[in-house]
Design a protein around this motif. Structure first.
Motif, PDB file in Angstrom:
ATOM      1  N   LEU A  16       0.830  -1.202   0.000  1.00  0.00           N
ATOM      2  CA  LEU A  16       0.000   0.000   0.000  1.00  0.00           C
ATOM      3  C   LEU A  16       0.867   1.256   0.000  1.00  0.00           C
ATOM      4  N   ALA A  17       1.924   1.249   0.792  1.00  0.00           N
ATOM      5  CA  ALA A  17       2.818   2.405   0.844  1.00  0.00           C
ATOM      6  C   ALA A  17       3.458   2.653  -0.523  1.00  0.00           C
ATOM      7  N   TYR A  18       3.909   1.576  -1.187  1.00  0.00           N
ATOM      8  CA  TYR A  18       4.492   1.728  -2.520  1.00  0.00           C
ATOM      9  C   TYR A  18       3.452   2.232  -3.521  1.00  0.00           C
ATOM     10  N   MET A  19       2.234   1.720  -3.418  1.00  0.00           N
ATOM     11  CA  MET A  19       1.180   2.153  -4.331  1.00  0.00           C
ATOM     12  C   MET A  19       0.826   3.620  -4.111  1.00  0.00           C
ATOM     13  N   ASN A  24       1.097   9.151  -6.127  1.00  0.00           N
ATOM     14  CA  ASN A  24       1.544  10.535  -5.947  1.00  0.00           C
ATOM     15  C   ASN A  24       2.487  10.960  -7.074  1.00  0.00           C
ATOM     16  N   GLN A  25       3.377  10.065  -7.487  1.00  0.00           N
ATOM     17  CA  GLN A  25       4.270  10.372  -8.604  1.00  0.00           C
ATOM     18  C   GLN A  25       3.483  10.554  -9.896  1.00  0.00           C
ATOM     19  N   LEU A  26       2.508   9.680 -10.133  1.00  0.00           N
ATOM     20  CA  LEU A  26       1.659   9.813 -11.327  1.00  0.00           C
ATOM     21  C   LEU A  26       0.893  11.131 -11.319  1.00  0.00           C
ATOM     22  N   GLN A  27       0.406  11.508 -10.171  1.00  0.00           N
ATOM     23  CA  GLN A  27      -0.333  12.766 -10.069  1.00  0.00           C
ATOM     24  C   GLN A  27       0.573  13.945 -10.395  1.00  0.00           C
TER      25      GLN A  27
END
Length: 70
Positions: A16-19, A24-27
């Protein structure tokens, strides 16, 4: 049994933390691309207007131009 459940919970929390980080990076990339697209659209609009203005200025200088009704 409880140790296995604890390990599975930790594994799920890690995933979940990685996702969350990935989302956040995609955003951030999406926001950056949206700004770039908006900038390019504005630049395209300005260039199109300049081309139209130049075409209008040169319209009288075109020799042997057919009248608009042809």
């Amino acid at each position: 049994m409880e140790g296995q459940t604890q390990q599975e919970l930790i594994a799920l929390e890690t995933k979940l933390a990685y996702m969350e980080d990935f989302v956040n990076q995609l955003q951030a990339v999406t926001v950056e691309h949206t700004k770039l697209i908006d900038s390019l659209r504005e630049e395209n609009k300005l260039m199109a207007q300049k081309i139209k203005d130049m075409s209008d200025l040169l319209e009288g200088d075109i020799p042997n131009r057919k009248p608009p009704h042809y």
